[in-house]
Design a protein around this motif. Structure first.
Motif, short mmCIF file in Angstrom:
data_model
loop_
_atom_site.label_atom_id
_atom_site.label_comp_id
_atom_site.label_asym_id
_atom_site.label_seq_id
_atom_site.Cartn_x
_atom_site.Cartn_y
_atom_site.Cartn_z
N ASN A 215 10.90 -9.86 86.26
CA ASN A 215 10.37 -10.48 84.90
C ASN A 215 9.11 -10.08 84.84
O ASN A 215 8.29 -10.01 85.58
CB ASN A 215 10.46 -11.88 84.79
CG ASN A 215 11.97 -12.28 85.15
OD1 ASN A 215 12.80 -11.52 84.74
ND2 ASN A 215 12.24 -13.77 85.26
N LEU B 147 15.89 -6.99 78.16
CA LEU B 147 16.52 -8.21 77.89
C LEU B 147 15.31 -9.36 77.67
O LEU B 147 14.24 -9.49 78.42
CB LEU B 147 17.07 -8.62 78.92
CG LEU B 147 18.27 -7.93 79.44
CD1 LEU B 147 18.92 -8.45 80.96
CD2 LEU B 147 19.48 -7.69 78.57
N GLN C 108 14.45 -13.25 76.71
CA GLN C 108 15.16 -14.74 76.82
C GLN C 108 13.96 -15.73 76.54
O GLN C 108 12.74 -15.25 76.77
CB GLN C 108 15.76 -14.83 77.90
CG GLN C 108 15.16 -14.84 79.21
CD GLN C 108 15.71 -15.00 80.44
OE1 GLN C 108 15.17 -15.60 81.52
NE2 GLN C 108 16.94 -14.30 80.65
N ASN D 11 19.34 -18.12 71.24
CA ASN D 11 19.96 -18.55 72.49
C ASN D 11 21.12 -19.53 72.11
O ASN D 11 21.95 -19.80 73.28
CB ASN D 11 18.90 -19.44 73.28
CG ASN D 11 17.88 -18.68 74.04
OD1 ASN D 11 18.23 -17.66 74.16
ND2 ASN D 11 17.03 -19.40 74.74
N SER E 110 17.70 -19.56 78.35
CA SER E 110 17.51 -18.31 79.11
C SER E 110 18.65 -17.49 78.92
O SER E 110 18.98 -16.63 79.91
CB SER E 110 17.21 -18.60 80.35
OG SER E 110 15.92 -19.34 80.66
N ARG E 111 19.30 -17.46 77.75
CA ARG E 111 20.26 -16.59 77.59
C ARG E 111 19.79 -14.95 77.22
O ARG E 111 18.79 -15.02 76.39
CB ARG E 111 21.06 -16.83 76.10
CG ARG E 111 22.13 -16.12 75.85
CD ARG E 111 22.85 -16.46 74.52
NE ARG E 111 23.46 -17.73 74.28
CZ ARG E 111 24.88 -17.92 74.65
NH1 ARG E 111 25.48 -16.69 74.72
NH2 ARG E 111 25.43 -19.03 74.65
N ASN E 112 20.30 -13.98 77.67
CA ASN E 112 19.56 -12.77 77.50
C ASN E 112 20.07 -12.15 76.29
O ASN E 112 21.14 -12.24 75.66
CB ASN E 112 20.35 -11.87 78.61
CG ASN E 112 19.83 -11.80 80.05
OD1 ASN E 112 18.61 -12.36 80.10
ND2 ASN E 112 20.42 -11.67 81.04
N ASN E 113 19.14 -11.80 75.53
CA ASN E 113 19.08 -10.83 74.30
C ASN E 113 18.64 -9.59 74.48
O ASN E 113 17.71 -9.18 74.79
CB ASN E 113 18.38 -11.59 73.03
CG ASN E 113 18.65 -12.85 72.86
OD1 ASN E 113 19.35 -13.26 71.72
ND2 ASN E 113 18.57 -13.79 73.83
N PHE E 114 19.80 -8.46 74.35
CA PHE E 114 19.19 -7.12 74.33
C PHE E 114 18.34 -6.73 73.39
O PHE E 114 18.38 -7.01 72.32
CB PHE E 114 20.63 -6.34 74.61
CG PHE E 114 20.49 -4.92 74.64
CD1 PHE E 114 19.95 -4.37 75.82
CD2 PHE E 114 20.69 -4.06 73.65
CE1 PHE E 114 19.73 -3.02 76.11
CE2 PHE E 114 20.49 -2.43 73.84
CZ PHE E 114 20.12 -2.12 75.20
N THR F 145 10.35 -14.69 78.23
CA THR F 145 10.53 -13.82 79.21
C THR F 145 11.09 -12.83 78.82
O THR F 145 12.09 -12.57 78.08
CB THR F 145 11.31 -14.60 80.18
OG1 THR F 145 10.68 -15.87 80.77
CG2 THR F 145 11.17 -13.98 81.54
N ALA G 221 13.03 -10.33 80.70
CA ALA G 221 13.76 -10.48 82.00
C ALA G 221 14.04 -8.93 82.44
O ALA G 221 14.56 -8.04 81.85
CB ALA G 221 15.01 -11.34 81.66
N THR H 20 19.34 -5.01 86.52
CA THR H 20 19.01 -4.83 85.33
C THR H 20 17.77 -4.52 84.80
O THR H 20 17.18 -5.30 84.27
CB THR H 20 19.58 -6.18 84.41
OG1 THR H 20 18.88 -7.12 85.14
CG2 THR H 20 21.18 -6.19 84.70
#
Length: 172
Positions: A31, A64, A66, A100, A105-109, A143, A145, A150
Motif C-alpha cells: 500500500n 486499486l 479504496q 464503496n 475498503s472495497r477495491n476500485n480499479f 489508500t 492498495a 496485486t
C-alpha cells in the motif's frame, strides 16, 4: 493489453500500430502512504526516465483505490507529475470515483492513461510519479492498495514522433 490511439482522420499504419518502446516502469507491491487531505501523496514512481525531445509518450497507471469509510461514493484527485509531489504537472487526471457501496475498503480499479509530447528542445531525464489526494465526499482515509499478488503499475512508452500526435499536451 494496450489500446491503440488514433486521432480523427488519422490513418492506422503498421508503424503506428507498434506498441512502442517502454522507457519507464514503476511497481507498487505494498500500500502507498494513505491520504485524508488535499496534500498530494506519491503513489508510485518511475525513476531515471529519459523523455527525448520531439517524441510522444503514453503514460499508463493501473491499480486499486479504496477508502476507510462505508459511504457510497467519494472522490480522490489523481495527478501525474515530474520530480516530486509538487513538481511539474504532466496531467491532471482529476477526480476519480471511489465507490464503496456501503463496504469499508472495497477495491476500485483505476486504469488511467495520458499521451504527452516533449517538444522542449532538450531531453528530460526525470522521475515520473502518480499522486493522489482527497477531493470530496467523506473525510475518510484513502489508500492506493497493492500487494505482491496485486501490484499497481506505472508504465511509460515512447510511441513515436510528437508530430504524429498534433494537439497533445506538452511535457515540460
Amino acid at each position: 493489453m494496450r489500446a491503440y490511439h488514433f486521432l480523427a482522420g488519422e490513418k492506422a499504419t503498421a508503424t503506428k500500430m507498434n506498441l512502442g518502446e517502454m522507457v519507464g516502469w514503476g511497481v507498487l507491491a505494498a500500500n502507498a502512504p494513505t491520504t485524508a487531505s488535499t496534500t498530494e501523496v506519491a503513489v508510485i514512481s518511475a525513476t531515471g526516465v529519459t523523455l527525448r525531445t520531439g517524441r510522444a509518450y503514453q503514460f499508463e497507471l493501473r491499480g486499486l483505490l479504496q477508502h476507510a469509510s462505508a459511504s457510497t461514493t467519494d472522490l480522490v484527485a489523481m495527478r501525474l507529475r515530474r520530480t516530486s509531489t509538487t513538481g511539474t504537472l504532466i496531467r491532471n487526471w482529476g477526480s476519480q470515483v471511489v465507490s464503496n457501496r456501503g463496504t469499508v475498503s472495497r477495491n476500485n480499479f483505476v486504469n488511467l492513461s495520458h499521451i504527452g509530447a516533449n517538444d522542449t528542445g532538450s531531453d528530460l531525464v526525470t522521475t515520473v510519479l502518480a499522486t493522489y489526494s482527497w477531493d470530496t465526499g467523506s473525510t475518510s482515509t484513502f489508500t492506493f492498495a497493492a500487494t505482491v499478488a496485486t501490484p499497481a503499475t506505472l508504465a511509460i512508452f515512447d510511441i513515436g514522433p510528437s508530430s504524429d500526435y498534433p494537439g497533445i499536451g506538452p511535457i515540460t
